[in-house]
Design a protein around this motif. Structure first.
Motif, mmCIF file in Angstrom:
data_model
loop_
_atom_site.group_PDB
_atom_site.id
_atom_site.type_symbol
_atom_site.label_atom_id
_atom_site.label_comp_id
_atom_site.label_asym_id
_atom_site.label_seq_id
_atom_site.Cartn_x
_atom_site.Cartn_y
_atom_site.Cartn_z
ATOM 1 N N LEU A 1 0.829 -1.207 0.000
ATOM 2 C CA LEU A 1 0.000 0.000 0.000
ATOM 3 C C LEU A 1 0.864 1.258 0.000
ATOM 4 C CD1 LEU A 1 -2.786 -1.069 2.519
ATOM 5 C CD2 LEU A 1 -3.010 -0.839 0.031
ATOM 6 N N MET A 2 1.922 1.249 0.772
ATOM 7 C CA MET A 2 2.812 2.410 0.813
ATOM 8 C C MET A 2 3.561 2.590 -0.508
ATOM 9 S SD MET A 2 2.245 3.966 3.602
ATOM 10 C CE MET A 2 3.593 5.122 3.718
ATOM 11 N N GLN A 3 3.951 1.472 -1.137
ATOM 12 C CA GLN A 3 4.626 1.578 -2.433
ATOM 13 C C GLN A 3 3.704 2.221 -3.473
ATOM 14 O OE1 GLN A 3 7.945 1.071 -2.534
ATOM 15 N NE2 GLN A 3 7.466 0.742 -0.389
ATOM 16 N N GLU A 4 2.448 1.818 -3.464
ATOM 17 C CA GLU A 4 1.473 2.411 -4.381
ATOM 18 C C GLU A 4 1.304 3.907 -4.095
ATOM 19 O OE1 GLU A 4 -2.090 0.094 -3.977
ATOM 20 O OE2 GLU A 4 -1.251 -1.582 -5.129
ATOM 21 N N LYS A 5 1.264 4.261 -2.820
ATOM 22 C CA LYS A 5 1.132 5.676 -2.433
ATOM 23 C C LYS A 5 2.337 6.470 -2.932
ATOM 24 C CE LYS A 5 1.204 8.702 1.558
ATOM 25 N NZ LYS A 5 2.286 8.963 2.431
ATOM 26 N N TYR A 6 3.542 5.954 -2.714
ATOM 27 C CA TYR A 6 4.745 6.655 -3.162
ATOM 28 C C TYR A 6 4.799 6.765 -4.685
ATOM 29 C CZ TYR A 6 6.438 6.401 1.641
ATOM 30 O OH TYR A 6 6.565 6.538 3.003
ATOM 31 N N ASP A 7 4.354 5.736 -5.387
ATOM 32 C CA ASP A 7 4.311 5.794 -6.856
ATOM 33 C C ASP A 7 3.347 6.883 -7.331
ATOM 34 O OD1 ASP A 7 6.157 3.748 -6.992
ATOM 35 O OD2 ASP A 7 4.678 2.198 -7.462
ATOM 36 N N ARG A 8 2.180 6.963 -6.710
ATOM 37 C CA ARG A 8 1.197 8.002 -7.077
ATOM 38 C C ARG A 8 1.754 9.400 -6.812
ATOM 39 N NH1 ARG A 8 -2.301 4.619 -4.359
ATOM 40 N NH2 ARG A 8 -2.341 6.037 -2.572
ATOM 41 N N GLU A 9 2.382 9.572 -5.658
ATOM 42 C CA GLU A 9 2.946 10.878 -5.314
ATOM 43 C C GLU A 9 4.067 11.269 -6.272
ATOM 44 O OE1 GLU A 9 4.143 11.011 -1.216
ATOM 45 O OE2 GLU A 9 2.098 10.694 -0.489
ATOM 46 N N TYR A 10 4.928 10.305 -6.620
ATOM 47 C CA TYR A 10 6.054 10.588 -7.511
ATOM 48 C C TYR A 10 5.570 11.073 -8.879
ATOM 49 C CZ TYR A 10 10.415 10.104 -10.046
ATOM 50 O OH TYR A 10 11.531 10.358 -10.814
ATOM 51 N N LYS A 11 4.517 10.467 -9.371
ATOM 52 C CA LYS A 11 3.989 10.839 -10.688
ATOM 53 C C LYS A 11 3.461 12.273 -10.713
ATOM 54 C CE LYS A 11 2.898 6.144 -12.039
ATOM 55 N NZ LYS A 11 1.871 5.125 -12.212
ATOM 56 N N LYS A 12 3.148 12.827 -9.569
ATOM 57 C CA LYS A 12 2.641 14.197 -9.492
ATOM 58 C C LYS A 12 3.747 15.243 -9.648
ATOM 59 C CE LYS A 12 -1.262 13.059 -6.495
ATOM 60 N NZ LYS A 12 -1.837 13.245 -5.142
ATOM 61 N N PHE A 13 4.988 14.848 -9.427
ATOM 62 C CA PHE A 13 6.094 15.801 -9.529
ATOM 63 C C PHE A 13 6.492 16.011 -10.987
ATOM 64 C CE2 PHE A 13 6.758 14.121 -5.195
ATOM 65 C CZ PHE A 13 6.663 15.320 -4.499
ATOM 66 N N ASN A 14 6.747 17.256 -11.332
ATOM 67 C CA ASN A 14 7.208 17.543 -12.686
ATOM 68 C C ASN A 14 8.735 17.566 -12.708
ATOM 69 O OD1 ASN A 14 8.129 20.164 -11.906
ATOM 70 N ND2 ASN A 14 6.052 20.958 -12.146
ATOM 71 N N LEU A 15 9.295 17.706 -13.887
ATOM 72 C CA LEU A 15 10.744 17.682 -14.062
ATOM 73 C C LEU A 15 11.422 18.787 -13.244
ATOM 74 C CD1 LEU A 15 13.200 16.477 -15.425
ATOM 75 C CD2 LEU A 15 12.782 17.988 -17.373
ATOM 76 N N PHE A 16 10.840 19.949 -13.223
ATOM 77 C CA PHE A 16 11.394 21.078 -12.472
ATOM 78 C C PHE A 16 11.533 20.721 -10.993
ATOM 79 C CE2 PHE A 16 10.725 24.782 -9.791
ATOM 80 C CZ PHE A 16 11.726 25.649 -10.243
ATOM 81 N N GLN A 17 10.483 20.158 -10.402
ATOM 82 C CA GLN A 17 10.500 19.814 -8.979
ATOM 83 C C GLN A 17 11.567 18.769 -8.674
ATOM 84 O OE1 GLN A 17 6.265 18.900 -9.025
ATOM 85 N NE2 GLN A 17 5.964 20.386 -7.357
ATOM 86 N N LYS A 18 11.712 17.791 -9.577
ATOM 87 C CA LYS A 18 12.710 16.734 -9.381
ATOM 88 C C LYS A 18 14.123 17.272 -9.583
ATOM 89 C CE LYS A 18 9.493 13.339 -11.199
ATOM 90 N NZ LYS A 18 9.242 12.477 -12.359
ATOM 91 N N LEU A 19 14.314 18.069 -10.636
ATOM 92 C CA LEU A 19 15.635 18.574 -10.991
ATOM 93 C C LEU A 19 16.166 19.556 -9.946
ATOM 94 C CD1 LEU A 19 17.791 18.489 -13.206
ATOM 95 C CD2 LEU A 19 16.624 20.397 -14.305
ATOM 96 N N PHE A 20 15.305 20.463 -9.483
ATOM 97 C CA PHE A 20 15.732 21.483 -8.533
ATOM 98 C C PHE A 20 15.428 21.123 -7.087
ATOM 99 C CE2 PHE A 20 15.493 23.738 -12.546
ATOM 100 C CZ PHE A 20 16.766 24.290 -12.586
ATOM 101 N N LYS A 21 14.968 19.906 -6.893
ATOM 102 C CA LYS A 21 14.745 19.365 -5.541
ATOM 103 C C LYS A 21 14.005 20.354 -4.660
ATOM 104 C CE LYS A 21 18.420 16.142 -5.730
ATOM 105 N NZ LYS A 21 19.469 15.927 -6.453
ATOM 106 N N THR A 22 12.814 20.642 -5.070
ATOM 107 C CA THR A 22 11.980 21.589 -4.334
ATOM 108 C C THR A 22 11.666 21.054 -2.943
ATOM 109 O OG1 THR A 22 9.938 20.629 -5.169
ATOM 110 C CG2 THR A 22 10.921 22.436 -6.470
ATOM 111 N N LYS A 23 11.201 21.934 -2.101
ATOM 112 C CA LYS A 23 10.879 21.576 -0.715
ATOM 113 C C LYS A 23 9.866 20.427 -0.666
ATOM 114 C CE LYS A 23 9.457 23.710 3.608
ATOM 115 N NZ LYS A 23 9.050 24.957 4.267
ATOM 116 N N LYS A 24 8.855 20.509 -1.499
ATOM 117 C CA LYS A 24 7.824 19.469 -1.528
ATOM 118 C C LYS A 24 8.411 18.119 -1.980
ATOM 119 C CE LYS A 24 3.167 18.683 -3.314
ATOM 120 N NZ LYS A 24 2.094 19.187 -4.160
ATOM 121 N N TYR A 25 9.266 18.163 -2.980
ATOM 122 C CA TYR A 25 9.903 16.938 -3.476
ATOM 123 C C TYR A 25 10.834 16.357 -2.411
ATOM 124 C CZ TYR A 25 12.561 13.713 -6.372
ATOM 125 O OH TYR A 25 13.163 12.584 -6.885
#
Length: 165
Positions: free
Chosen positions: A122-146
């Motif tokens: 269940l947690m893996q599914e939750k983390y997968d769903r959350e990860y898909k919500k992040f855009n390239l900018f958030q991942k690349l610049f490691k935003t606070k939310k990411y």
């Protein structure tokens, strides 16, 4: 009441570096020790759950007295995993002893949860769903939310794990 053989079963454990020697040191305290050496183990001393002697003491007690209070296990049918409300160490030790050729009867109250997944899945599914919500900018610049997402996921992995025994 069932007799439960954990060998080759995938089990979800809530054990961290404070409650498991393997999680604290990267190697199981039952690896590389023979049945004969386990039989010489001094079980009179109390020790922390993450000490090298904790599971070795459990192993000796299981081999010499056969005493084992019931393990409370849940079988999650959707993911084919087992999780435990009580008896995680005993389950793991029983599997390790079986692999060494010493079979121990593990009394288990086994509850089947039809149509459910274990917490790990269940947690893996939750983390997968959350990860898909992040855009390239958030991942690349490691935003606070990411970074909060990464920290939460890492904290989960430090406290819990899944393994095939």
């Amino acid at each position: 009441m069932n007799s439960f053989n954990p060998v080759n079963k995938t089990c979800y454990f809530r054990l961290d570096k404070y409650s498991c020697y393997m999680r604290a040191h990267g190697v199981c305290s039952l690896n590389g020790i023979s049945i004969q050496d386990l039989m010489k183990q001094d079980t009179k001393q109390l020790c922390r759950e993450n000490s090298i002697d904790y599971c070795r003491n459990i192993a000796k007690i299981l081999m010499t007295t056969g005493f084992c209070s019931d393990v409370l296990a849940y079988y999650c049918t959707d993911c084919d995993h087992f999780e435990f409300a009580d008896g995680q160490h005993r389950v793991c030790v029983t599997a390790k002893l079986s692999r060494k050729g010493f079979n121990v009867r593990l009394n288990t109250v086994l509850k089947v949860n039809e149509g459910t997944k274990c917490r790990w899945c269940l947690m893996q599914e939750k983390y997968d769903r959350e990860y898909k919500k992040f855009n390239l900018f958030q991942k690349l610049f490691k935003t606070k939310k990411y970074m909060k997402y990464i920290k939460d996921k890492d904290d989960f992995y430090l406290r819990e794990f899944i393994t095939k025994l």
